[in-house]
Design a protein around this motif. Sequence first.
Motif, short mmCIF file in Angstrom:
data_model
loop_
_atom_site.label_atom_id
_atom_site.label_comp_id
_atom_site.label_asym_id
_atom_site.label_seq_id
_atom_site.Cartn_x
_atom_site.Cartn_y
_atom_site.Cartn_z
N ASP A 15 0.82 -1.22 0.00
CA ASP A 15 0.00 0.00 0.00
C ASP A 15 0.84 1.26 0.00
N HIS A 18 3.49 6.72 -2.45
CA HIS A 18 4.24 7.97 -2.39
C HIS A 18 5.27 7.89 -1.26
N THR A 20 7.55 8.94 1.95
CA THR A 20 7.42 9.80 3.14
C THR A 20 8.50 10.88 3.06
N GLN A 23 11.92 9.44 3.41
CA GLN A 23 12.35 8.74 2.20
C GLN A 23 12.74 9.71 1.08
N GLU A 41 11.54 9.86 13.78
CA GLU A 41 10.64 9.18 14.71
C GLU A 41 10.20 7.82 14.17
N THR A 42 9.76 6.99 15.10
CA THR A 42 9.33 5.65 14.71
C THR A 42 8.12 5.74 13.77
N SER A 44 8.30 6.57 10.61
CA SER A 44 8.49 7.61 9.58
C SER A 44 8.94 7.04 8.24
N GLY A 45 9.26 5.75 8.21
CA GLY A 45 9.59 5.11 6.93
C GLY A 45 11.08 4.89 6.71
N LYS A 46 11.82 4.79 7.79
CA LYS A 46 13.29 4.64 7.65
C LYS A 46 13.65 3.32 6.96
N THR A 47 12.89 2.27 7.24
CA THR A 47 13.25 0.95 6.70
C THR A 47 13.37 0.98 5.17
N1 LIG Z 1 5.94 5.80 1.66
C1 LIG Z 1 5.10 5.17 2.46
N2 LIG Z 1 3.76 5.27 2.30
C2 LIG Z 1 2.90 4.63 3.11
N3 LIG Z 1 3.29 3.83 4.14
C3 LIG Z 1 4.62 3.70 4.36
C4 LIG Z 1 5.59 4.36 3.55
N4 LIG Z 1 6.82 4.01 3.99
C5 LIG Z 1 6.64 3.20 5.02
N5 LIG Z 1 5.32 3.00 5.25
C6 LIG Z 1 4.71 2.18 6.28
O1 LIG Z 1 4.85 2.86 7.51
C7 LIG Z 1 5.08 1.90 8.55
C8 LIG Z 1 6.34 2.30 9.31
O2 LIG Z 1 7.45 2.24 8.43
P1 LIG Z 1 8.90 1.82 8.96
O3 LIG Z 1 8.81 0.58 9.78
O4 LIG Z 1 9.81 1.83 7.79
O5 LIG Z 1 9.24 3.04 9.89
P2 LIG Z 1 10.57 3.25 10.69
O6 LIG Z 1 10.86 4.69 10.65
O7 LIG Z 1 11.65 2.32 10.18
O8 LIG Z 1 10.10 2.81 12.14
P3 LIG Z 1 11.00 2.27 13.37
O9 LIG Z 1 11.85 3.42 13.84
O10 LIG Z 1 9.97 1.86 14.37
O11 LIG Z 1 11.81 1.10 12.86
C9 LIG Z 1 5.15 0.54 7.90
O12 LIG Z 1 3.90 -0.10 8.05
C10 LIG Z 1 5.41 0.85 6.44
O13 LIG Z 1 4.86 -0.14 5.58
#
Ligand SMILES: Nc1ncnc2c1ncn2[C@@H]1O[C@H](COP(=O)(O)OP(=O)(O)OP(=O)(O)O)[C@@H](O)[C@H]1O
Length: 135
Positions: A15, A18, A20, A23, A41-42, A44-47
């Motif tokens: 899903d 676009h 974040t 990203q 922050e957790t 935010s889409g870092k993975t």
């Molecule tokens: N571009 C995007 N659009 C919509 N949802 C997204 C996007 N990028 C990531 N997500 C969703 O947002 C959620 C959090 O993403 P992610 O785990 O990458 O965050 P994080 O910053 O790595 O968090 P953490 O610090 O807890 O590891 C996941 O469910 C992921 O699928």
Amino acid sequence: MSGFSLLVEALEHLDITHPTTVQLQTIPKVMKGHNILCAAETGSGKTLSYLLPVVHRLQAEKDSEMYGEGAHKISTLVLVPSRELAEQVAAVSRTLCAPFGFLTRTIQPFDPTVIQTSTGIILYSHRRRLCLYHL
Ligand SMILES: Nc1ncnc2c1ncn2[C@@H]1O[C@H](COP(=O)(O)OP(=O)(O)OP(=O)(O)O)[C@@H](O)[C@H]1O
């Protein structure tokens, strides 16, 4: 279907259509080969900020002559601070990698790894179970 289209399709399965803010700020730099230190922050889409450029590059290498040599070698190592996070990152990686046939693994005893905690990596490196030569 092109590698790019396959990646877009894999993202749509998550899903994601676009980027974040994180990203947008990181992916172009990683794609250019820059080193990135990102604190956000957790959630935010870092993975995907690092997994997407990695899969894109692996896919590009697969299309090139370089792939034959390293096809069965570990090419990417992700270090995370807990087993839970390792499983979480591995699940995303598997979704992204599936269309290309790349494998994602977490460390199990006596099993080569791609994603694991830093403690596990050190332990296995000492036991000479993990070949990182191709990284
Ligand atoms: N571009 C995007 N659009 C919509 N949802 C997204 C996007 N990028 C990531 N997500 C969703 O947002 C959620 C959090 O993403 P992610 O785990 O990458 O965050 P994080 O910053 O790595 O968090 P953490 O610090 O807890 O590891 C996941 O469910 C992921 O699928």
